[in-house]
Design a protein around this motif. Structure first.
Motif, short mmCIF file in Angstrom:
data_model
loop_
_atom_site.label_atom_id
_atom_site.label_comp_id
_atom_site.label_asym_id
_atom_site.label_seq_id
_atom_site.Cartn_x
_atom_site.Cartn_y
_atom_site.Cartn_z
N VAL A 10 35.20 -2.61 -2.84
CA VAL A 10 35.29 -1.22 -3.31
C VAL A 10 36.71 -0.71 -3.13
CG1 VAL A 10 34.58 1.14 -2.80
CG2 VAL A 10 32.86 -0.67 -2.98
N PHE B 132 21.48 11.47 9.59
CA PHE B 132 21.23 10.38 8.64
C PHE B 132 21.90 9.10 9.09
CE2 PHE B 132 20.90 14.21 5.90
CZ PHE B 132 19.55 14.09 5.66
N ILE C 83 19.93 6.66 11.03
CA ILE C 83 19.10 5.65 10.35
C ILE C 83 19.86 4.33 10.29
CG2 ILE C 83 17.98 5.05 8.18
CD1 ILE C 83 17.87 8.12 7.62
N LEU D 155 18.86 0.87 12.35
CA LEU D 155 18.61 -0.37 11.61
C LEU D 155 19.56 -1.47 12.08
CD1 LEU D 155 18.15 1.01 8.02
CD2 LEU D 155 16.44 -0.22 9.35
N GLU E 223 34.76 9.77 1.93
CA GLU E 223 33.46 9.30 1.44
C GLU E 223 33.33 7.79 1.49
OE1 GLU E 223 34.85 11.95 0.33
OE2 GLU E 223 33.22 13.42 0.44
N LEU E 224 34.46 7.08 1.70
CA LEU E 224 34.38 5.63 1.87
C LEU E 224 33.37 5.29 2.96
CD1 LEU E 224 35.43 2.77 1.25
CD2 LEU E 224 37.09 3.10 3.07
N VAL F 298 30.75 6.95 3.79
CA VAL F 298 29.39 7.12 3.29
C VAL F 298 28.96 5.86 2.54
CG1 VAL F 298 27.90 8.56 1.87
CG2 VAL F 298 29.78 9.59 3.12
N VAL F 299 29.91 5.27 1.79
CA VAL F 299 29.59 4.05 1.06
C VAL F 299 29.28 2.92 2.04
CG1 VAL F 299 30.50 2.30 -0.51
CG2 VAL F 299 30.98 4.70 -0.92
N GLN G 78 28.27 3.16 5.07
CA GLN G 78 26.99 3.50 5.69
C GLN G 78 25.83 3.12 4.77
OE1 GLN G 78 26.92 7.71 6.22
NE2 GLN G 78 24.71 7.77 6.43
N ALA G 79 25.98 3.43 3.49
CA ALA G 79 24.93 3.08 2.52
C ALA G 79 24.73 1.58 2.45
CB ALA G 79 25.29 3.62 1.14
N ILE H 179 22.90 0.34 5.52
CA ILE H 179 21.47 0.65 5.44
C ILE H 179 20.80 -0.29 4.45
CG2 ILE H 179 19.77 2.40 4.76
CD1 ILE H 179 21.64 4.53 5.71
N LEU H 180 21.47 -0.52 3.32
CA LEU H 180 20.90 -1.37 2.28
C LEU H 180 20.69 -2.79 2.80
CD1 LEU H 180 20.11 -1.04 -0.69
CD2 LEU H 180 22.34 -1.96 -1.30
N GLY I 97 18.56 -2.84 6.24
CA GLY I 97 17.23 -2.24 6.13
C GLY I 97 16.43 -2.78 4.96
N ALA I 98 16.90 -2.46 3.73
CA ALA I 98 16.07 -2.74 2.57
C ALA I 98 16.19 -4.19 2.10
CB ALA I 98 16.47 -1.78 1.44
N LEU I 99 17.40 -4.75 2.20
CA LEU I 99 17.57 -6.12 1.71
C LEU I 99 17.52 -7.13 2.84
CD1 LEU I 99 20.31 -5.56 -1.01
CD2 LEU I 99 17.96 -6.27 -1.38
#
Lengths: 364, 321
Positions: A28, A286, A289, A293, A328-329, A331-332, A334-335, A338-339, A342-344
């Motif tokens: 990124v 947030f 989270i 994880l 905001e980097l 935030v990316v 962090q996302a 989490i992805l 957590g999700a993947l």
């Protein structure tokens, strides 16, 4: 047969997830035309290169320890508490009420009562979602999201219409009295002859956060209640069969979770702001989270992940200051954390499990 | 409050309800197929940015709309990958998508336009302009019905009409077609669908893709219809209000329309009046802001009817071997 040794599950999976998140983040940074190596250098320099940087890193980490623990405790009971943000806002209200409307002779006394009050306020904000989940089956994720927005509106109302001092335009409370100001790490370390930056906001709440980590460890793995929470999280029907009340565990686990999230306020409101302002939580609820994880819901993992995110936060602020990369980097990143953690999770875990099976066959 | 004021408030209700309605229907497809989606907010935000950015660069709002839909579809793909292919936690995936969109939009906006995370203001063909329905001008002199037609029904951008047309379309698709039956079945009992020889994974991906398209239109409307350009965090919780509306509507299309109009009305009131004076006491604006969320909690608590989500919602489907 276990597919993977425990250490691989606890250390390898999160590390690989983190690595994936880091690689994508680097891409990124390249994508927006900046140099990732220089960016990392700047982040390390800015957050770990001086006691000033460390002071900020640890300050953020303190916030994230509380909110990370909050999410982790709920995870153990297999509940997803997205409401940390709202609970932390209410915690701030709890701190403000104690600091503003009661006279305190010394900060230590004020800290004890502010901690209790913030925990009670945070827990109270978690109570209704917990109760509705336990008694009426309302999905806790949705209700806690809704309660975040309601908390924001409530705080907005109180700060604008009720708690704002006369003549002030700012939607914030008055400054807390001198006797409630918490000692910073500078004040704590000075008697030991250790020089620490005076300007950095890290304060005695860090110690409270570390105590909270230890306390949560004992609660989850060394007490009857913790056992019940874990049993409930593993299998609700099994727990019921063993005589564990689902209603009680749901409510109690969420109260603890909300209380921990609320306690964050002793750091950001009492320690740093020294007054309650709008949006004092800055999304820390947030980040909890991501921290939970990343730390695999273990207090020690949460502790490490919180410091990592503290580093990212302070590093990100430095980046925004010295380069054109916006905050905001973080935030990316962090996302992505989490992805991947957590999700993947399965995306990392499945190939790894196969790899271990192949190796094991080789041994036999 | 005179008649013209009422018309004006209702007019802004329609405009504010449109993004909610599109996002709400998006969530409806996804959740009816058993995929919880709390990433509506993020998908709308990404679509809002890319539609505004492409519209600003090309001057064509239609290319912007396509870019917005594409961006939203990419995030839908991530959600599908995480929650269908890798059987991850759908809620956590949604949270990640929200943050991904919140961060990436500002990052890319700063890199492309260097205006502090916003796009340049859209002008001319870069926006969806209001459409005058036939005879709006001549009929406006008619008492009562005239203004209703010319002010309230006419004069919205094409996407508003698309959103309202999507309601009967969704109803028809879900309740009158084979695809709709299967889609609803896969959200209630995926094993049965699988036994019947229909692909659970395929159906769920289709639902998630429809969700992406609708969120894309919602986001594009925000940035190119309702406002002229993208600003940081411009969705401002609309994705969550849409989620609330979805629960309020108990996952049904016509109810979704009324729920979104209600929440749009609350937003319109809050926008127009700061504090509402009811004589005996005033209702502060924050109450209006919080009301959709409070109402949702009340509905969820089951005090006013019971909101029962699709039974297989949130559960990844594992084929038995």
């Amino acid at each position: 047969m276990e597919k993977m040794p425990a250490w691989a599950d606890a250390v390898l999976v999160p590390l690989i997830s983190l690595l994936l998140a880091a690689i994508l983040s680097a891409l990124v940074i390249i994508g927006i035309g900046e140099d990732p190596v220089a960016a990392v250098k700047l982040m390390v320099q800015g957050s770990l290169g001086s006691t000033y940087g460390w002071g900020y890193t640890l300050y953020y980490a303190t916030n994230f320890m509380f909110t990370g623990l909050a999410v982790a405790v709920a995870f153990h009971a297999r509940m997803f508490n997205i409401g940390g943000e709202g609970q932390a806002m209410l915690g701030g209200l709890g701190v403000a009420v104690v600091c503003l409307y009661m006279p305190w002779p010394h900060w230590s006394l004020a800290l004890i009562f502010a901690t209790l009050s913030s925990a009670v306020f945070g827990a109270a904000w978690a109570f209704l979602p917990a109760y509705l989940q336990a008694k009426r089956g309302s999905h806790i994720v949705i209700t806690t999201i809704m309660f975040n927005f309601i908390a924001a509106a409530l705080l907005n109302y109180l700060l604008v219409n009720v708690m704002r001092p006369k003549g002030s335009m700012d939607p914030a409370t008055a400054k807390f009295p001198e006797t409630t100001h918490l000692p910073t790490l500078h004040d704590i370390l000075e008697p030991f002859g250790i020089a620490f930056s005076k300007a950095a906001p890290a304060n005695v709440s860090l110690i409270v956060a570390i105590i909270a980590c230890v306390a949560v460890y004992f609660l989850i793995w060394r007490t009857r209640l913790g056992y019940e929470i874990r049993a409930f999280g593993h299998s609700e029907s099994g727990a019921k069969y063993a005589g564990i009340s689902p209603v009680k565990i749901t409510v109690v686990a969420m109260l603890i979770s909300g209380g921990l999230a609320g306690m964050m306020a002793i750091n950001n409101v009492m320690g740093e702001g020294e007054r309650l302002i709008m949006n004092s939580t800055e999304g820390a609820g947030f980040i909890g989270i991501a921290v939970a994880l990343m730390g695999r819901s273990h207090p020690f993992g949460v502790f490490l992940a919180a410091i990592l995110f503290g580093f990212l936060y302070q590093g990100g602020a430095e980046l925004a200051l010295w380069t054109t990369i916006p905050r905001e980097l973080i935030v990316v990143i962090q996302a992505l954390v989490i992805l991947f953690t957590g999700a993947l999770d399965n995306m990392v875990r499945m190939p790894l499990e196969k790899l271990f099976l192949i190796f094991r066959k080789g041994d036999a | 409050m005179d008649f013209l004021t009422i018309i004006q408030v209702l007019d802004s209700t329609v405009r504010l309800a449109t993004p909610l309605l599109l996002a709400c229907l998006a969530g409806l497809y996804s959740e009816r197929a058993g995929i919880f989606d709390i990433g509506l907010e993020g998908k709308m935000l990404a679509a809002a940015f890319f539609s505004a950015a492409i519209a600003a660069m090309t001057g064509s709002v239609w290319l912007g709309l396509l870019a917005g839909i594409a961006a939203s579809l990419v995030l839908s793909g991530v959600h599908g990958l995480a929650s269908i292919t890798f059987r991850g936690n759908q809620l956590i995936s949604g949270v990640a998508i929200n943050f991904l969109a919140a961060g990436m939009t500002v990052l890319i906006a700063q890199s492309w336009f260097k205006q502090g995370g916003r796009t340049p203001s859209l002008i001319g063909g870069g926006r969806f302009n209001p459409i005058e329905l036939p005879f709006a001008e001549t009929l406006s002199t008619f008492p009562i019905l005239g203004p209703i037609y010319s002010e309230l029904i006419s004069g919205h951008s094409i996407l508003v009409y698309v959103a309202f047309a999507a309601v009967p379309a969704t109803w028809w698709l879900l309740y009158r077609t084979r695809f709709g039956l299967r889609l609803r079945a896969v959200g209630e009992n995926p094993a049965a669908v699988d036994t019947a020889g229909v692909s659970v994974v395929g159906l769920r991906f289709a639902a998630v893709a429809i969700c992406g398209v609708l969120c894309g239109i919602a986001g594009a409307y925000l940035a190119t219809g309702l406002q002229a350009g993208f600003v940081k965090e411009m969705t401002a919780g609309r994705g969550f209000i849409a989620l609330a509306a979805l629960i309020f509507a108990k996952w049904r299309p016509w109810y979704a329309l009324s729920a979104c109009l209600l929440f749009g009305f609350l937003q319109a009131i809050a926008l127009r009046y700061q504090n509402i004076d009811l004589g005996a006491f005033t209702v502060p604006v924050q109450v209006m802001d919080a009301l959709p969320y409070i109402l949702t909690v009340v509905i969820l608590a089951g005090f006013v009817g019971k909101a029962v989500p699709p039974r297989a919602g949130g559960e990844p489907y594992v084929k038995e071997r």
